[in-house]
Design an enzyme around this catalytic site. Structure first.
Site, PDB file in Angstrom:
ATOM      1  N   ARG A  53       0.861  -1.180   0.000  1.00 21.68           N
ATOM      2  CA  ARG A  53       0.000   0.000   0.000  1.00 21.68           C
ATOM      3  C   ARG A  53       0.896   1.230   0.000  1.00 21.68           C
ATOM      4  O   ARG A  53       2.121   1.095   0.027  1.00 21.68           O
ATOM      5  CB  ARG A  53      -1.044  -0.004   1.132  1.00 21.68           C
ATOM      6  CG  ARG A  53      -0.815  -0.871   2.311  1.00 21.68           C
ATOM      7  CD  ARG A  53       0.292  -0.426   3.207  1.00 21.68           C
ATOM      8  NE  ARG A  53       0.155   0.979   3.475  1.00 21.68           N
ATOM      9  CZ  ARG A  53       1.137   1.810   3.664  1.00 21.68           C
ATOM     10  NH1 ARG A  53       2.393   1.388   3.649  1.00 21.68           N
ATOM     11  NH2 ARG A  53       0.933   3.075   3.887  1.00 21.68           N
ATOM     12  N   GLY A  54       0.261   2.397  -0.078  1.00 23.01           N
ATOM     13  CA  GLY A  54       1.054   3.610  -0.235  1.00 23.01           C
ATOM     14  C   GLY A  54       1.169   3.902  -1.730  1.00 23.01           C
ATOM     15  O   GLY A  54       1.469   3.001  -2.526  1.00 23.01           O
ATOM     16  N   ALA A  55       0.929   5.159  -2.095  1.00 26.88           N
ATOM     17  CA  ALA A  55       0.786   5.498  -3.519  1.00 26.88           C
ATOM     18  C   ALA A  55       1.980   5.057  -4.386  1.00 26.88           C
ATOM     19  O   ALA A  55       1.790   4.368  -5.404  1.00 26.88           O
ATOM     20  CB  ALA A  55       0.529   6.997  -3.653  1.00 26.88           C
ATOM     21  N   ARG A  90      -7.364  -0.230  -6.413  1.00 26.09           N
ATOM     22  CA  ARG A  90      -7.455   0.823  -5.387  1.00 26.09           C
ATOM     23  C   ARG A  90      -7.781   2.116  -6.122  1.00 26.09           C
ATOM     24  O   ARG A  90      -7.151   2.424  -7.129  1.00 26.09           O
ATOM     25  CB  ARG A  90      -6.129   1.024  -4.634  1.00 26.09           C
ATOM     26  CG  ARG A  90      -5.651  -0.041  -3.692  1.00 26.09           C
ATOM     27  CD  ARG A  90      -6.358  -0.168  -2.364  1.00 26.09           C
ATOM     28  NE  ARG A  90      -6.481   0.995  -1.518  1.00 26.09           N
ATOM     29  CZ  ARG A  90      -5.616   1.376  -0.572  1.00 26.09           C
ATOM     30  NH1 ARG A  90      -4.500   0.701  -0.379  1.00 26.09           N
ATOM     31  NH2 ARG A  90      -5.858   2.427   0.194  1.00 26.09           N
ATOM     32  N   GLN A 203      -1.892   2.265  10.064  1.00 26.68           N
ATOM     33  CA  GLN A 203      -0.615   2.229   9.336  1.00 26.68           C
ATOM     34  C   GLN A 203       0.491   2.922  10.133  1.00 26.68           C
ATOM     35  O   GLN A 203       1.667   2.629   9.945  1.00 26.68           O
ATOM     36  CB  GLN A 203      -0.756   2.911   7.964  1.00 26.68           C
ATOM     37  CG  GLN A 203      -1.604   2.156   6.960  1.00 26.68           C
ATOM     38  CD  GLN A 203      -3.029   2.631   6.958  1.00 26.68           C
ATOM     39  OE1 GLN A 203      -3.551   3.074   7.987  1.00 26.68           O
ATOM     40  NE2 GLN A 203      -3.686   2.553   5.823  1.00 26.68           N
ATOM     41  N   ASP A 244      -1.499  10.928  -1.421  1.00 24.69           N
ATOM     42  CA  ASP A 244      -1.891   9.864  -2.348  1.00 24.69           C
ATOM     43  C   ASP A 244      -2.276  10.427  -3.702  1.00 24.69           C
ATOM     44  O   ASP A 244      -2.265   9.710  -4.708  1.00 24.69           O
ATOM     45  CB  ASP A 244      -3.069   9.077  -1.755  1.00 24.69           C
ATOM     46  CG  ASP A 244      -2.605   8.312  -0.531  1.00 24.69           C
ATOM     47  OD1 ASP A 244      -2.127   7.183  -0.697  1.00 24.69           O
ATOM     48  OD2 ASP A 244      -2.667   8.870   0.580  1.00 24.69           O
ATOM     49  N   ASN A 254      -4.875  12.839   1.178  1.00 23.70           N
ATOM     50  CA  ASN A 254      -4.011  11.893   1.920  1.00 23.70           C
ATOM     51  C   ASN A 254      -4.874  11.143   2.921  1.00 23.70           C
ATOM     52  O   ASN A 254      -6.086  11.383   3.047  1.00 23.70           O
ATOM     53  CB  ASN A 254      -2.867  12.651   2.610  1.00 23.70           C
ATOM     54  CG  ASN A 254      -1.783  11.722   3.121  1.00 23.70           C
ATOM     55  OD1 ASN A 254      -1.302  10.875   2.380  1.00 23.70           O
ATOM     56  ND2 ASN A 254      -1.410  11.858   4.375  1.00 23.70           N
ATOM     57  N   LYS A 255      -4.268  10.247   3.646  1.00 23.92           N
ATOM     58  CA  LYS A 255      -4.974   9.385   4.597  1.00 23.92           C
ATOM     59  C   LYS A 255      -5.891  10.189   5.516  1.00 23.92           C
ATOM     60  O   LYS A 255      -5.504  11.262   5.985  1.00 23.92           O
ATOM     61  CB  LYS A 255      -3.930   8.598   5.394  1.00 23.92           C
ATOM     62  CG  LYS A 255      -4.470   7.596   6.384  1.00 23.92           C
ATOM     63  CD  LYS A 255      -5.440   6.600   5.806  1.00 23.92           C
ATOM     64  CE  LYS A 255      -4.870   5.780   4.675  1.00 23.92           C
ATOM     65  NZ  LYS A 255      -5.896   4.960   3.983  1.00 23.92           N
TER      66      LYS A 255
END
Ligand code: MRU
Length: 364
Positions: A53-55, A90, A203, A244, A254-255
């Site tokens: 995960r993570g862009a 995603r 996370q 992201d 972002n998150k």
């Protein structure tokens, strides 16, 4: 970066030159395990189920996913199908679309029998490029940290707050928001990181805390609501988060929870920087709030929590009344006006259309 003293990337090509290896992030922090991706469906599942995960890492995995699909079948139809399947995994990380478009544009003009080699070559190049981008973000961001350190007096650590995981596990190596921290740590600048736990997937507490610990960086895990209090009491010198998807306006998706940290930072005059790799800019999105759809994930991520029981067993428990509804918005948008600046691979810029177009004139 280091795991038990050994250098790792978050994704790499297996010894057979075909399969792809990843760190299975769903097992961290309690177990360090790698997983092998042998075909397109494995790559799709790894992204969808958040083993990766993570862009930036999603982008790199998608690129290798296209290569795995070409091994199975290098036809035009297979290329299109792989693109569509990976694209659906995603919704938010713009690097996914960026990497898929890159691979497709390189592979489509080739004869099918040329595509396997070309796909692996390009996926490897994109992974290496991500490492260079993140390393360069680290170099630019380190200078910001150094200035604060000099200003505050060299005996005091620089306190940095970060949200979610934008470390090397979210990229191929180095990370985005954590790259300046690792570079500063390597330069012997004393650092202490406030790590937001980042509910619901945690996370921060599971991944950021783990990788900082592996690398020997001092850190403290806090629940997501603590940041404002710490800032009011001058316990945060600087916030750095990842992104992201960044709109042309400089708004950052972002998150979930990033926006509230930016508001608190603004109210307390704490500099709030976003570490931004070029491929995370969505040049088709003018305005972050209007143009970036927000991913909503399964509500069990809110109603349940997973952890290690005293027996050592990994277990999931219910947190809420069985009948309560839950909502699970995975991202939010922080408006550009709350962001002090972007730390990019090309230097520091204002969070604005002018700032971005000056740094990336070829994309504007
Ligand atoms: O849902 P995730 O874990 O894929 O979240 C994405 C992120 O890792 C973060 O939002 C991060 O801050 C930006 S990506 C480096």
């Amino acid at each position: 970066m280091q795991v038990n003293g050994q250098a790792y990337r978050a994704i790499w090509l297996g010894g057979d030159g075909r399969t792809v290896e990843i760190i299975d992030q769903t097992r961290l922090p309690h177990e360090f395990a790698c997983a092998r991706l042998g075909n397109l469906m494995d790559a799709c599942a790894a992204i969808r189920d958040m083993q990766v995960r993570g862009a930036p890492l999603i982008g790199a995995t998608a690129a290798f996913g296209m290569a795995l699909a070409m091994v199975e079948n290098p036809s035009n139809e297979s290329l299109e199908t792989a693109y569509k399947k990976l694209f659906k995994t995603r919704p938010t990380a713009v690097n996914l679309r960026w990497a898929l478009n890159d691979l497709k544009s390189k592979l489509l003009p080739l004869q099918p029998d040329e595509r396997v080699a070309a796909a692996y070559l390009r996926a490897t190049q994109l992974a290496d490029q991500d490492v260079e981008i993140c390393s360069s973000i680290g170099d630019h961001g380190k200078e910001l940290i150094k200035e604060i350190w000099k200003r505050r007096g060299k005996d005091k650590p620089v306190n940095i707050l970060t949200h979610c995981n934008a470390g090397w596990l979210a990229t191929v190596d180095w990370g985005t928001a954590l790259a300046p921290i690792y570079k500063a740590h390597e330069a012997d600048i004393p650092i202490h990181v406030w790590v937001d736990e980042t509910r619901p997937r945690n996370q921060g507490s599971s991944l950021t805390a783990w990788e900082l610990g592996q690398h020997g960086v001092a850190h403290t895990v806090i629940v997501d609501n603590v940041g404002g209090h710490l800032m009011q009491h001058s316990k945060v010198d600087l916030c750095i988060t990842g992104t992201d998807c960044t709109a042309v306006s400089g708004d950052v998706c972002n998150k979930i929870g990033t926006y509230l940290k930016a508001l608190a930072a603004f109210d307390n005059n704490v500099p709030f920087y976003v570490a931004l790799p070029g491929p995370t800019i969505d040049w088709t999105a003018e305005d972050g709030i209007k143009d970036i759809p927000i991913e909503q994930r399964n509500t069990t991520e809110v109603t349940q929590i997973t952890g290690r029981a005293p027996s050592g067993e990994i277990t999931t428990v219910l947190l809420t009344p069985e009948t309560s509804n839950a909502a699970n918005y995975a991202f939010d948008v922080t408006p550009a006006r709350l962001i002090t600046g972007f730390i990019t691979e090309r230097g520091i810029s204002k969070a604005s259309k002018e700032g971005l177009t000056a740094l990336y004139p070829e994309c504007a």
